[in-house]
Design a protein around this motif. Structure first.
Motif, PDB file in Angstrom:
ATOM      1  N   ASP A  19       0.091 -11.000  -0.219  1.00 45.09           N
ATOM      2  CA  ASP A  19       0.873 -10.530  -1.361  1.00 45.09           C
ATOM      3  C   ASP A  19       2.344 -10.326  -1.004  1.00 45.09           C
ATOM      4  OD1 ASP A  19       0.229  -9.865  -4.177  1.00 45.09           O
ATOM      5  OD2 ASP A  19       1.180  -7.945  -3.695  1.00 45.09           O
ATOM      6  N   GLY A  20       2.705 -10.613   0.249  1.00 42.59           N
ATOM      7  CA  GLY A  20       4.115 -10.583   0.627  1.00 42.59           C
ATOM      8  C   GLY A  20       4.577  -9.353   1.377  1.00 42.59           C
ATOM      9  N   LEU A  75       4.606   2.963   2.996  1.00 42.98           N
ATOM     10  CA  LEU A  75       3.328   3.388   2.434  1.00 42.98           C
ATOM     11  C   LEU A  75       2.282   3.333   3.543  1.00 42.98           C
ATOM     12  CD1 LEU A  75       1.742   2.610  -0.980  1.00 42.98           C
ATOM     13  CD2 LEU A  75       0.413   2.090   1.071  1.00 42.98           C
ATOM     14  N   ILE A  76       1.312   4.265   3.484  1.00 38.32           N
ATOM     15  CA  ILE A  76       0.252   4.316   4.496  1.00 38.32           C
ATOM     16  C   ILE A  76      -1.108   4.208   3.826  1.00 38.32           C
ATOM     17  CG2 ILE A  76      -0.790   5.667   6.350  1.00 38.32           C
ATOM     18  CD1 ILE A  76       1.906   7.097   6.656  1.00 38.32           C
ATOM     19  N   VAL A  83      -1.616  -0.387  -4.217  1.00 38.06           N
ATOM     20  CA  VAL A  83      -0.434  -0.347  -3.355  1.00 38.06           C
ATOM     21  C   VAL A  83       0.816  -0.703  -4.159  1.00 38.06           C
ATOM     22  CG1 VAL A  83       0.753  -1.539  -1.462  1.00 38.06           C
ATOM     23  CG2 VAL A  83      -1.598  -0.733  -1.154  1.00 38.06           C
ATOM     24  N   ARG A  84       0.739  -1.791  -4.916  1.00 36.93           N
ATOM     25  CA  ARG A  84       1.893  -2.212  -5.715  1.00 36.93           C
ATOM     26  C   ARG A  84       2.291  -1.136  -6.723  1.00 36.93           C
ATOM     27  NH1 ARG A  84      -0.447  -7.710  -6.311  1.00 36.93           N
ATOM     28  NH2 ARG A  84      -1.085  -7.052  -8.381  1.00 36.93           N
ATOM     29  N   ALA A  85       1.292  -0.564  -7.401  1.00 38.73           N
ATOM     30  CA  ALA A  85       1.576   0.450  -8.420  1.00 38.73           C
ATOM     31  C   ALA A  85       2.192   1.700  -7.799  1.00 38.73           C
ATOM     32  CB  ALA A  85       0.283   0.813  -9.160  1.00 38.73           C
ATOM     33  N   LEU A  86       1.671   2.117  -6.652  1.00 39.50           N
ATOM     34  CA  LEU A  86       2.183   3.321  -6.002  1.00 39.50           C
ATOM     35  C   LEU A  86       3.595   3.113  -5.478  1.00 39.50           C
ATOM     36  CD1 LEU A  86       1.544   6.202  -5.271  1.00 39.50           C
ATOM     37  CD2 LEU A  86       0.324   5.393  -3.249  1.00 39.50           C
ATOM     38  N   LEU A  87       3.872   1.932  -4.950  1.00 40.63           N
ATOM     39  CA  LEU A  87       5.226   1.627  -4.483  1.00 40.63           C
ATOM     40  C   LEU A  87       6.219   1.619  -5.640  1.00 40.63           C
ATOM     41  CD1 LEU A  87       4.519  -1.190  -1.874  1.00 40.63           C
ATOM     42  CD2 LEU A  87       5.486   1.060  -1.384  1.00 40.63           C
ATOM     43  N   ARG A  88       5.808   1.045  -6.772  1.00 41.61           N
ATOM     44  CA  ARG A  88       6.702   1.028  -7.948  1.00 41.61           C
ATOM     45  C   ARG A  88       7.050   2.445  -8.367  1.00 41.61           C
ATOM     46  NH1 ARG A  88       3.393  -3.187  -9.935  1.00 41.61           N
ATOM     47  NH2 ARG A  88       2.284  -1.695 -11.252  1.00 41.61           N
ATOM     48  N   ARG A  89       6.038   3.306  -8.411  1.00 44.79           N
ATOM     49  CA  ARG A  89       6.281   4.686  -8.836  1.00 44.79           C
ATOM     50  C   ARG A  89       7.112   5.454  -7.816  1.00 44.79           C
ATOM     51  NH1 ARG A  89       0.664   4.519 -10.046  1.00 44.79           N
ATOM     52  NH2 ARG A  89       0.216   5.985  -8.351  1.00 44.79           N
ATOM     53  N   ALA A  90       6.813   5.247  -6.533  1.00 43.13           N
ATOM     54  CA  ALA A  90       7.472   6.034  -5.487  1.00 43.13           C
ATOM     55  C   ALA A  90       8.923   5.659  -5.283  1.00 43.13           C
ATOM     56  CB  ALA A  90       6.706   5.888  -4.175  1.00 43.13           C
TER      57      ALA A  90
END
Length: 232
Positions: free
Chosen positions: A27-28, A51-52, A115-122
């Motif tokens: 996913d990059g 992210l962990i 992971v993608r959703a949490l990174l966007r929010r964070a």
């Protein structure tokens, strides 16, 4: 955009690490791994981790202890993995600072989506800022990459949501944000909390970064309108 984010995957089961790493890299994302809690902390303290993905049952240092130590200095997003489906176990994971939770066995595709959703929010709206911001001759220092906040040289512990609210204000110094605007920018339109929750976040942040929370100099209230950050 994904390759800007380095993810740490921590699990003592090699097959899980290999699968998760493969899916995230596909996913990059850039991925680093650790097979025990001690190695995980060493990597986190020496690299820029965004992210962990953290297993609870770990050798040397448990996942709970790793989470506690990281939360003492950083608001980096954490997704916990566990073999236990017990509700109390999930609640405990969230209570010690996890942002999301997956029970084994889990879908690697679902993990990538989370992971993608949490990174966007964070990290919403924080990209334009410098890696480290300093105010009042070093009285307040914010490391955007590591999600670390220091007051007079000492790390203070902000929750992920508190850090999101703070970074929105930092990214727009002097701009007044209503509660609704802070909710939308920090958490998105689908956030299930209430506008007044922002007041609690602001109160907590002030207690951690202000000399006198009752007379704040960084985050001020504009009565009838909202909040703004005053750099100095």
């Amino acid at each position: 955009m994904n390759n800007e984010f380095k993810i740490l995957v921590v699990d003592d089961e090699k097959n899980i690490v290999d699968v998760v790493k493969a899916y995230l890299e596909k996913d990059g994302f850039e991925v680093v791994t650790a097979s025990d809690g001690e190695a995980a902390l060493n990597i986190f303290n020496n690299e820029d981790i965004y992210l962990i993905v953290l297993d609870l049952m770990m050798p040397k240092i448990t996942g709970e202890e790793v989470c506690n130590r990281i939360r003492a200095t950083s608001s980096v997003p954490i997704i916990m993995l566990t073999a236990k489906a017990d509700e109390d176990e999930r609640i405990e994971g969230i209570s010690i600072g996890a942002d999301d939770y997956l029970t084994k066995p889990f879908s690697a595709r679902e993990l990538v989506v989370r992971v993608r959703a949490l990174l966007r929010r964070a990290y919403r709206d924080v990209a334009p800022m410098a890696d480290i911001l300093s105010f009042s001759k070093g009285d307040l220092e914010v490391n955007i990459k590591k999600m670390v906040v220091k007051k007079q040289g000492k790390a203070v512990s902000l929750t992920t949501n508190e850090f999101k609210v703070l970074t929105i204000l930092l990214a727009n110094p002097g701009q007044v944000f209503s509660r609704e605007q802070l909710v939308e920018k920090a958490f998105g339109m689908d956030y299930e909390g209430f506008d007044r929750t922002v007041d609690t976040y602001i109160k907590n942040i002030r207690h951690k970064i202000e000399d006198n929370p009752k007379e704040p100099t960084y985050i001020t209230t504009v009565y009838g309108m909202g909040y703004k950050f005053i750099p100095s």
